[in-house]
Design a protein around this motif. Structure first.
Motif, PDB file in Angstrom:
ATOM      1  N   SER A 229      41.877  26.751  40.135  1.00 62.35           N
ATOM      2  CA  SER A 229      42.564  28.032  40.303  1.00 62.35           C
ATOM      3  C   SER A 229      41.933  29.062  39.376  1.00 62.35           C
ATOM      4  CB  SER A 229      44.056  27.840  39.978  1.00 62.35           C
ATOM      5  OG  SER A 229      44.739  29.060  40.110  1.00 62.35           O
ATOM      6  N   HIS A 230      41.677  30.232  39.921  1.00 62.88           N
ATOM      7  CA  HIS A 230      40.905  31.274  39.222  1.00 62.88           C
ATOM      8  C   HIS A 230      41.614  32.604  39.436  1.00 62.88           C
ATOM      9  CE1 HIS A 230      37.497  33.942  38.362  1.00 62.88           C
ATOM     10  NE2 HIS A 230      36.744  32.902  38.018  1.00 62.88           N
ATOM     11  N   CYS A 231      41.607  33.469  38.412  1.00 61.12           N
ATOM     12  CA  CYS A 231      42.300  34.755  38.562  1.00 61.12           C
ATOM     13  C   CYS A 231      41.618  35.659  39.594  1.00 61.12           C
ATOM     14  CB  CYS A 231      42.415  35.458  37.202  1.00 61.12           C
ATOM     15  SG  CYS A 231      40.810  35.707  36.391  1.00 61.12           S
ATOM     16  N   ASP A 232      40.339  35.423  39.857  1.00 63.12           N
ATOM     17  CA  ASP A 232      39.612  36.238  40.840  1.00 63.12           C
ATOM     18  C   ASP A 232      38.613  35.329  41.572  1.00 63.12           C
ATOM     19  OD1 ASP A 232      38.410  38.228  42.275  1.00 63.12           O
ATOM     20  OD2 ASP A 232      37.654  39.341  40.544  1.00 63.12           O
ATOM     21  N   PRO A 233      39.111  34.467  42.461  1.00 66.66           N
ATOM     22  CA  PRO A 233      38.290  33.380  43.028  1.00 66.66           C
ATOM     23  C   PRO A 233      36.980  33.845  43.650  1.00 66.66           C
ATOM     24  CG  PRO A 233      40.573  33.101  43.677  1.00 66.66           C
ATOM     25  CD  PRO A 233      40.495  34.424  42.976  1.00 66.66           C
ATOM     26  N   ASP A 234      36.991  34.975  44.365  1.00 64.61           N
ATOM     27  CA  ASP A 234      35.756  35.406  45.037  1.00 64.61           C
ATOM     28  C   ASP A 234      34.630  35.684  44.053  1.00 64.61           C
ATOM     29  OD1 ASP A 234      36.672  35.199  47.623  1.00 64.61           O
ATOM     30  OD2 ASP A 234      37.519  37.230  47.635  1.00 64.61           O
ATOM     31  N   GLU A 235      34.996  36.010  42.832  1.00 64.47           N
ATOM     32  CA  GLU A 235      33.986  36.344  41.814  1.00 64.47           C
ATOM     33  C   GLU A 235      33.642  35.159  40.916  1.00 64.47           C
ATOM     34  OE1 GLU A 235      32.333  39.149  41.898  1.00 64.47           O
ATOM     35  OE2 GLU A 235      33.556  39.696  43.633  1.00 64.47           O
TER      36      GLU A 235
END
Ligand code: PEP
Ligand code: MN
Length: 263
Positions: A229-235
């Protein structure tokens, strides 16, 4: 086959799978780590994962920040109270991770496939009481997986768990790594008291497969989940396609149907 095991004793949430470890594939920047961790903590997550040393298939990509990122994990712990987890592949990684207070170590799929590396890790873990989660080897070889766990266990590590992250194959039609559920099921038959955690992120390789894979794991009686899980997955600097925001992860977990009786 017997392993000398003690319960992992990881924090759990009664309404959710007994154990959820969430966080980005890689610790990229202090801000990305702290932002993601705070968002996950706000959703009730108790355990934070992030890769500090990244085993990339090809050279030239982001290979992790190394020691520089370890103080960020410490901050996560101090600011959110979450336990922290990272991948270790060498005795030096073990030493550094423990020095900075990482709570849970995991061993990656490429490392489990190498008995020399596993023995070196086992030797570095002698006398250390820390939970160690061992991913399956990249190839579908249950004996190699169990052999790796035996090495770590013989070093005196009793809080052991297995992570099912799927198996490498030329068949990439749906999954990045084929689930071949029969292998973790057979592992459970052979070592019933070994907790098994599912990693839907590396099995699926795609965001839209996270929810069905989590549900399948729960239906099969897995003991927990480790989800990227990432705060800004596309980046994201690694595994961008398979990471979900903490919001989406919370939604996925809230929809899971969990039976009371696990076999
Ligand atoms: C990871 O968890 O980010 C990772 C590199 O996983 P695996 O060892 O399963 O490929
Ligand atoms: Mn990853």
């Amino acid at each position: 086959m017997e392993l000398d095991l003690e319960p992992l004793n990881l924090p759990s949430d009664n309404e959710r799978p007994s154990c959820v470890i969430a966080g980005p594939c890689s610790a990229e920047t202090e801000e990305q780590v702290l932002t993601t961790a705070k968002q996950l903590a706000a959703k009730g997550c108790h355990m934070f994962r992030a890769g500090i040393w990244k085993p990339r298939t090809k050279p030239g990509g982001f290979e992790g920040n190394g020691e520089k990122a370890l103080p960020w994990m410490k901050e996560v712990k101090e600011e959110t109270g979450m336990l922290t987890a990272t991948e270790v592949a060498t005795p030096e990684h073990v030493e550094l991770a423990l020095k900075y207070g990482i709570d849970i170590l995991w061993i990656g799929a490429r490392t489990t496939a190498n008995p020399f590396a596993m023995q070196a890790l086992a030797d570095s873990l002698k006398g250390v009481d820390v939970p160690v989660l061992i991913k399956n080897p990249v190839n579908p070889d249950l004996e190699l997986w169990i052999g790796g766990m035996e090495r770590i266990n013989r070093a005196g590590v009793k809080r052991l768990g297995a992570i099912h992250r799927g198996f490498s194959s030329v068949d990439k039609k749906i999954y990045r790594n084929l689930p071949m559920w029969q292998i973790p099921i057979e592992l459970h038959r052979r070592i019933p008291n070994l907790p098994i955690i599912c990693d839907p992120s590396h099995i699926g390789g795609r965001r839209d497969l996270i929810a069905p894979l989590c549900q399948q794991a729960m239906d099969l009686g897995f003991d927990g989940l480790i989800v990227e899980s990432h705060c800004d997955p596309d980046e994201a600097w690694s595994d961008a396609k398979q990471q979900v925001t903490p919001d989406v992860l919370d939604y996925i977990l809230s929809l899971l149907v969990i039976r009371d009786e696990h076999t």
